[in-house]
Design an enzyme around this catalytic site. Structure first.
Site, short mmCIF file in Angstrom:
data_model
loop_
_atom_site.label_atom_id
_atom_site.label_comp_id
_atom_site.label_asym_id
_atom_site.label_seq_id
_atom_site.Cartn_x
_atom_site.Cartn_y
_atom_site.Cartn_z
N GLU A 140 15.73 -1.35 -1.41
CA GLU A 140 16.00 -1.87 -2.77
C GLU A 140 17.01 -0.99 -3.50
O GLU A 140 17.82 -1.48 -4.28
CB GLU A 140 14.67 -1.99 -3.55
CG GLU A 140 13.85 -3.17 -3.05
CD GLU A 140 12.35 -3.03 -3.22
OE1 GLU A 140 11.89 -2.13 -3.96
OE2 GLU A 140 11.62 -3.81 -2.59
N GLU A 145 11.67 0.09 7.78
CA GLU A 145 11.33 -1.06 6.94
C GLU A 145 12.37 -2.16 7.14
O GLU A 145 13.42 -2.14 6.49
CB GLU A 145 11.30 -0.66 5.47
CG GLU A 145 10.27 0.41 5.15
CD GLU A 145 9.83 0.33 3.70
OE1 GLU A 145 8.64 0.18 3.46
OE2 GLU A 145 10.69 0.40 2.80
N HIS A 187 15.40 3.79 0.11
CA HIS A 187 14.69 2.51 0.17
C HIS A 187 15.71 1.36 0.10
O HIS A 187 16.71 1.46 -0.62
CB HIS A 187 13.70 2.41 -0.98
CG HIS A 187 12.76 1.25 -0.81
ND1 HIS A 187 13.13 -0.03 -1.14
CD2 HIS A 187 11.51 1.17 -0.31
CE1 HIS A 187 12.12 -0.85 -0.85
NE2 HIS A 187 11.13 -0.14 -0.35
N GLY A 225 3.93 -1.50 -0.12
CA GLY A 225 4.32 -1.89 -1.48
C GLY A 225 3.21 -2.71 -2.13
O GLY A 225 2.23 -2.18 -2.64
N GLY A 226 3.37 -4.03 -2.12
CA GLY A 226 2.47 -4.94 -2.84
C GLY A 226 0.98 -4.67 -2.62
O GLY A 226 0.21 -4.65 -3.59
N GLY A 266 8.16 -7.41 1.01
CA GLY A 266 7.76 -8.29 -0.10
C GLY A 266 7.85 -9.77 0.24
O GLY A 266 7.76 -10.62 -0.64
N SER A 280 5.40 -5.73 4.11
CA SER A 280 4.25 -6.64 4.09
C SER A 280 3.03 -6.12 4.87
O SER A 280 2.32 -6.90 5.50
CB SER A 280 4.64 -8.04 4.56
OG SER A 280 5.63 -8.58 3.69
N ASN A 331 3.91 2.71 -2.21
CA ASN A 331 5.14 2.67 -3.00
C ASN A 331 4.91 1.64 -4.11
O ASN A 331 4.96 0.44 -3.87
CB ASN A 331 6.32 2.25 -2.10
CG ASN A 331 7.60 2.04 -2.88
OD1 ASN A 331 7.69 2.41 -4.06
ND2 ASN A 331 8.60 1.46 -2.23
N TRP A 332 4.67 2.14 -5.30
CA TRP A 332 4.32 1.24 -6.40
C TRP A 332 5.55 0.55 -7.01
O TRP A 332 5.40 -0.33 -7.86
CB TRP A 332 3.57 2.00 -7.50
CG TRP A 332 2.14 2.28 -7.14
CD1 TRP A 332 1.47 1.87 -6.02
CD2 TRP A 332 1.20 3.02 -7.93
NE1 TRP A 332 0.17 2.32 -6.07
CE2 TRP A 332 -0.02 3.03 -7.22
CE3 TRP A 332 1.28 3.69 -9.16
CZ2 TRP A 332 -1.16 3.68 -7.72
CZ3 TRP A 332 0.15 4.33 -9.65
CH2 TRP A 332 -1.06 4.32 -8.93
N LYS A 333 6.73 1.01 -6.64
CA LYS A 333 7.96 0.44 -7.21
C LYS A 333 7.87 0.46 -8.74
O LYS A 333 7.32 1.41 -9.30
CB LYS A 333 8.19 -0.97 -6.65
CG LYS A 333 8.07 -0.98 -5.11
CD LYS A 333 8.55 -2.23 -4.46
CE LYS A 333 8.40 -2.09 -2.95
NZ LYS A 333 8.93 -3.21 -2.21
#
Ligand code: PGA
Length: 249
Positions: free
Chosen positions: A97, A164, A95, A231-232, A170, A210, A9-11
């Protein structure tokens, strides 16, 4: 057996040039893998270029969100048929966010999942509790509500669940494999109550929050963990490739 699914997930990261560069570097690192489904979710603006460079590869494309109507006067929104048009196989829905910053509710998530199914898209349906909810001992109640409301009146077709915990996203703070397993087995039990045991046994439940090359293999050893939403650590080709190749870590 459930085929593991590992999704990036590159956001809100990467231009079209950066997307192309990532894919050119990443594909050779994973091209021999056939026992894990690999998915990348770039921002909307990179979907077309990603589709072009992923063509014929073992990596599938996902979008990060969609709107619940197929077309119309909805300035700024993107529909399921539009995502199909750029060759998306999946779409991420719900998600945390989106729930936190864009006021998404269980009801809007439910409408979006329905729209994705209408368009024949697989859905990576995200659920998870906040730190406050965990500390109040409400984790399982929250997961149950998100599942039953999010999937209300819908079939389980094409659904992949992503657990999640919001406090792990994150933050560098991962759920322990045991914490994740507890949530995942609860989720599978809820799916069984909603759709029957056969559906529950076939449904993939991903963990997200994470995930990194050095914690993925311990997580993947848990019996109810069927993959990850990353993600990251998915923004660099070598790091994401290591996660996808978790069996070798
Ligand atoms: P993270 O994000 O891996 O950076 O914690 C995961 C996600 O939000 O899907």
């Amino acid at each position: 057996m459930r085929t593991p699914l590992i999704a990036a997930n590159w956001k809100m990261h990467k231009t079209t040039a950066q997307t192309r560069e990532f894919i050119m570097e990443f594909l050779p690192l994973v091209k021999d893998l056939s026992d894990v489904e690999i998915v990348i979710a770039p921002p909307f603006t990179s979907l077309a270029v990603a589709a072009k460079f992923l063509k014929g590869s073992n990596v599938k494309l996902a979008a990060q969100d969609l709107f619940w109507e197929d077309e119309g006067a909805y300035t700024g929104e993107i529909s399921g048929p539009m995502l199909k048009d750029v060759e998306c196989s999946y779409v991420i829905v719900g998600h945390s966010e989106r729930r936190q910053y864009f006021a998404e509710t269980d009801e809007t998530v439910n409408r979006k999942i329905g729209a994705a199914q209408r368009s024949g898209l697989g859905v990576i349906f995200c659920i998870g509790e906040t730190l406050q909810e965990r500390e109040d001992g409400r984790t399982l109640d929250v997961l149950k509500r998100q599942l039953t409301e999010g999937l209300r009146d819908l079939s389980p077709d094409g659904i992949v669940i992503a657990y999640e915990p919001v406090w792990a996203i994150g933050t560098g703070r991962t759920a322990t494999p045991e914490q994740a397993q507890e949530a995942h087995s609860f989720i599978r039990q809820q799916i069984s109550e909603m759709y029957g045991q056969g559906v529950a046994e076939g449904m993939r439940i991903l963990y997200g929050g994470s995930v990194k090359p050095d914690n993925i293999s311990a997580l993947m050893r848990m019996p109810d963990l069927d993959g990850a939403l990353v993600g990251g650590a998915s923004l660099k080709p070598d790091s994401f490739a290591k996660i996808v190749r978790y069996r070798e870590v």
